[in-house]
Design a protein around this motif. Structure first.
Motif, mmCIF file in Angstrom:
data_model
loop_
_atom_site.group_PDB
_atom_site.id
_atom_site.type_symbol
_atom_site.label_atom_id
_atom_site.label_comp_id
_atom_site.label_asym_id
_atom_site.label_seq_id
_atom_site.Cartn_x
_atom_site.Cartn_y
_atom_site.Cartn_z
ATOM 1 N N TRP A 71 0.877 -1.148 0.000
ATOM 2 C CA TRP A 71 0.000 0.000 0.000
ATOM 3 C C TRP A 71 0.922 1.207 0.000
ATOM 4 C CZ3 TRP A 71 -4.145 -1.312 4.241
ATOM 5 C CH2 TRP A 71 -4.999 -2.281 3.729
ATOM 6 N N THR A 72 0.912 1.934 -1.101
ATOM 7 C CA THR A 72 1.835 3.061 -1.261
ATOM 8 C C THR A 72 1.696 4.064 -0.124
ATOM 9 O OG1 THR A 72 1.716 2.746 -3.647
ATOM 10 C CG2 THR A 72 2.617 4.830 -2.877
ATOM 11 N N TRP A 73 0.460 4.376 0.237
ATOM 12 C CA TRP A 73 0.243 5.368 1.297
ATOM 13 C C TRP A 73 0.854 4.916 2.624
ATOM 14 C CZ3 TRP A 73 -2.405 4.110 5.689
ATOM 15 C CH2 TRP A 73 -3.194 2.956 5.637
ATOM 16 N N LEU A 74 0.782 3.602 2.919
ATOM 17 C CA LEU A 74 1.360 3.091 4.161
ATOM 18 C C LEU A 74 2.880 3.109 4.083
ATOM 19 C CD1 LEU A 74 0.997 1.912 6.974
ATOM 20 C CD2 LEU A 74 0.800 -0.353 5.916
ATOM 21 N N LYS A 75 3.426 2.714 2.952
ATOM 22 C CA LYS A 75 4.881 2.731 2.778
ATOM 23 C C LYS A 75 5.430 4.152 2.941
ATOM 24 C CE LYS A 75 8.519 0.852 -0.061
ATOM 25 N NZ LYS A 75 8.856 0.079 -1.241
ATOM 26 N N ILE A 76 4.714 5.132 2.398
ATOM 27 C CA ILE A 76 5.123 6.533 2.549
ATOM 28 C C ILE A 76 5.069 6.946 4.017
ATOM 29 C CG2 ILE A 76 4.450 8.925 2.039
ATOM 30 C CD1 ILE A 76 3.579 7.854 -0.768
ATOM 31 N N GLN A 77 3.998 6.550 4.699
ATOM 32 C CA GLN A 77 3.886 6.853 6.139
ATOM 33 C C GLN A 77 5.044 6.239 6.925
ATOM 34 O OE1 GLN A 77 1.609 8.781 7.940
ATOM 35 N NE2 GLN A 77 1.106 9.439 5.881
ATOM 36 N N GLN A 78 5.392 5.001 6.602
ATOM 37 C CA GLN A 78 6.430 4.285 7.340
ATOM 38 C C GLN A 78 7.821 4.879 7.119
ATOM 39 O OE1 GLN A 78 5.756 0.218 6.131
ATOM 40 N NE2 GLN A 78 4.215 -0.093 7.718
ATOM 41 N N GLN A 79 7.962 5.737 6.150
ATOM 42 C CA GLN A 79 9.249 6.403 5.914
ATOM 43 C C GLN A 79 9.345 7.735 6.652
ATOM 44 O OE1 GLN A 79 9.285 6.481 1.646
ATOM 45 N NE2 GLN A 79 9.796 4.303 1.492
ATOM 46 N N GLN A 80 8.243 8.172 7.243
ATOM 47 C CA GLN A 80 8.244 9.435 7.978
ATOM 48 C C GLN A 80 8.636 9.188 9.436
ATOM 49 O OE1 GLN A 80 4.542 11.487 7.386
ATOM 50 N NE2 GLN A 80 4.618 11.206 5.171
ATOM 51 N N GLU A 81 9.529 10.014 9.927
ATOM 52 C CA GLU A 81 10.107 9.828 11.261
ATOM 53 C C GLU A 81 9.053 9.773 12.370
ATOM 54 O OE1 GLU A 81 13.171 8.623 13.267
ATOM 55 O OE2 GLU A 81 13.342 9.186 11.164
ATOM 56 N N MET A 82 8.112 10.697 12.362
ATOM 57 C CA MET A 82 7.106 10.703 13.436
ATOM 58 C C MET A 82 6.227 9.465 13.376
ATOM 59 S SD MET A 82 7.746 13.050 15.472
ATOM 60 C CE MET A 82 6.324 12.991 16.520
ATOM 61 N N TYR A 83 5.856 9.031 12.178
ATOM 62 C CA TYR A 83 5.045 7.811 12.063
ATOM 63 C C TYR A 83 5.815 6.618 12.608
ATOM 64 C CZ TYR A 83 2.190 4.045 10.309
ATOM 65 O OH TYR A 83 1.398 2.925 10.244
ATOM 66 N N LYS A 84 7.091 6.501 12.228
ATOM 67 C CA LYS A 84 7.907 5.376 12.705
ATOM 68 C C LYS A 84 7.993 5.374 14.222
ATOM 69 C CE LYS A 84 11.548 6.093 9.994
ATOM 70 N NZ LYS A 84 12.842 5.912 9.326
ATOM 71 N N ARG A 85 8.174 6.536 14.789
ATOM 72 C CA ARG A 85 8.304 6.601 16.260
ATOM 73 C C ARG A 85 6.995 6.253 16.968
ATOM 74 N NH1 ARG A 85 12.969 10.703 18.026
ATOM 75 N NH2 ARG A 85 14.403 10.110 16.380
ATOM 76 N N TRP A 86 5.870 6.789 16.464
ATOM 77 C CA TRP A 86 4.583 6.504 17.110
ATOM 78 C C TRP A 86 4.169 5.040 16.910
ATOM 79 C CZ3 TRP A 86 2.705 9.102 20.917
ATOM 80 C CH2 TRP A 86 2.981 10.460 21.030
ATOM 81 N N SER A 87 4.347 4.518 15.715
ATOM 82 C CA SER A 87 3.991 3.113 15.500
ATOM 83 C C SER A 87 4.954 2.200 16.260
ATOM 84 C CB SER A 87 3.956 2.768 14.009
ATOM 85 O OG SER A 87 5.234 2.873 13.410
ATOM 86 N N GLY A 88 6.217 2.630 16.362
ATOM 87 C CA GLY A 88 7.190 1.872 17.158
ATOM 88 C C GLY A 88 6.839 1.883 18.640
ATOM 89 N N LEU A 89 6.386 3.030 19.126
ATOM 90 C CA LEU A 89 5.936 3.116 20.519
ATOM 91 C C LEU A 89 4.769 2.169 20.744
ATOM 92 C CD1 LEU A 89 5.891 4.370 23.362
ATOM 93 C CD2 LEU A 89 4.418 6.179 22.422
ATOM 94 N N PHE A 90 3.845 2.140 19.791
ATOM 95 C CA PHE A 90 2.702 1.234 19.920
ATOM 96 C C PHE A 90 3.179 -0.225 19.967
ATOM 97 C CE2 PHE A 90 -0.832 -1.353 18.577
ATOM 98 C CZ PHE A 90 -1.843 -0.869 19.385
ATOM 99 N N MET A 91 4.137 -0.584 19.100
ATOM 100 C CA MET A 91 4.672 -1.957 19.119
ATOM 101 C C MET A 91 5.349 -2.262 20.453
ATOM 102 S SD MET A 91 3.910 -3.730 16.498
ATOM 103 C CE MET A 91 5.028 -5.099 16.781
ATOM 104 N N ALA A 92 6.105 -1.310 20.968
ATOM 105 C CA ALA A 92 6.768 -1.500 22.261
ATOM 106 C C ALA A 92 5.741 -1.681 23.371
ATOM 107 C CB ALA A 92 7.690 -0.318 22.566
ATOM 108 N N LEU A 93 4.661 -0.908 23.312
ATOM 109 C CA LEU A 93 3.594 -1.049 24.310
ATOM 110 C C LEU A 93 2.888 -2.400 24.179
ATOM 111 C CD1 LEU A 93 2.096 2.555 24.305
ATOM 112 C CD2 LEU A 93 3.491 1.475 26.100
ATOM 113 N N LEU A 94 2.705 -2.863 22.949
ATOM 114 C CA LEU A 94 2.105 -4.180 22.733
ATOM 115 C C LEU A 94 2.972 -5.266 23.364
ATOM 116 C CD1 LEU A 94 0.058 -6.127 21.272
ATOM 117 C CD2 LEU A 94 1.700 -6.148 19.402
#
Length: 159
Positions: free
Chosen positions: A28-51
């Motif tokens: 999904w191009t939109w998701l891949k673009i999001q995953q390259q953005q620093e803030m998205y990576k940090r917030w999604s990474g925080l969510f994974m760490a919390l999981l």
């Protein structure tokens, strides 16, 4: 269908879908673009760490005498979080990474798979099998947690 098998079916389905998209290179191009953005990576990474941290709460509920009465409810939540974990992983990363990140990814999914085929599913009351399964699940969880902390340290050290 028994309710306790729903998490196994859902988890196996989501895990299969993750690897299907990975091997067929469906993106999904939109998701891949999001995953390259620093803030998205940090917030999604925080969510994974919390999981991952949340998954350790079951151990706390089983070990602390006052919390044990809630361990059955916590076990159900642990299973649902594990079943949904491929979606959360996918939201954080479409791929498996390289080097230690690949190891972290492989162990994460292997441990999820191990959780999906728990003793409720394989219908075996063998004490030896249970202890072996539990030791493998906990050992994988420990290594995943260590690699998670290493990953977080590397992310912040190099940024």
């Amino acid at each position: 269908m028994k309710n306790k098998n729903l998490t196994t079916i859902l988890g196996l389905l989501l895990l299969s879908l993750f690897f299907l998209q990975f091997f067929l290179k469906l993106e999904w191009t939109w998701l891949k673009i999001q995953q390259q953005q620093e803030m998205y990576k940090r917030w999604s990474g925080l969510f994974m760490a919390l999981l991952i941290t949340f998954q350790w709460v079951l151990t706390l509920f089983r070990m602390v005498k006052k919390l044990r009465k809630h361990s059955i409810k916590m076990t159900a939540m642990h299973k649902w979080a594990g079943a949904l974990s491929p979606i959360f992983f996918y939201a954080h990363s479409i791929g498996l990474g390289y080097g230690y990140l690949a190891l972290l990814s492989y162990l994460f999914f292997a441990n999820a798979l191990l959780g999906y085929v728990n003793l409720d599913v394989i219908k075996n009351n063998s004490d030896v099998l249970f202890k072996g399964w539990m030791m493998a699940h906990v050992a994988f969880s420990i290594v995943i947690t260590i690699l998670m902390f290493f990953h977080v340290a590397m992310v912040f050290y190099y940024k």
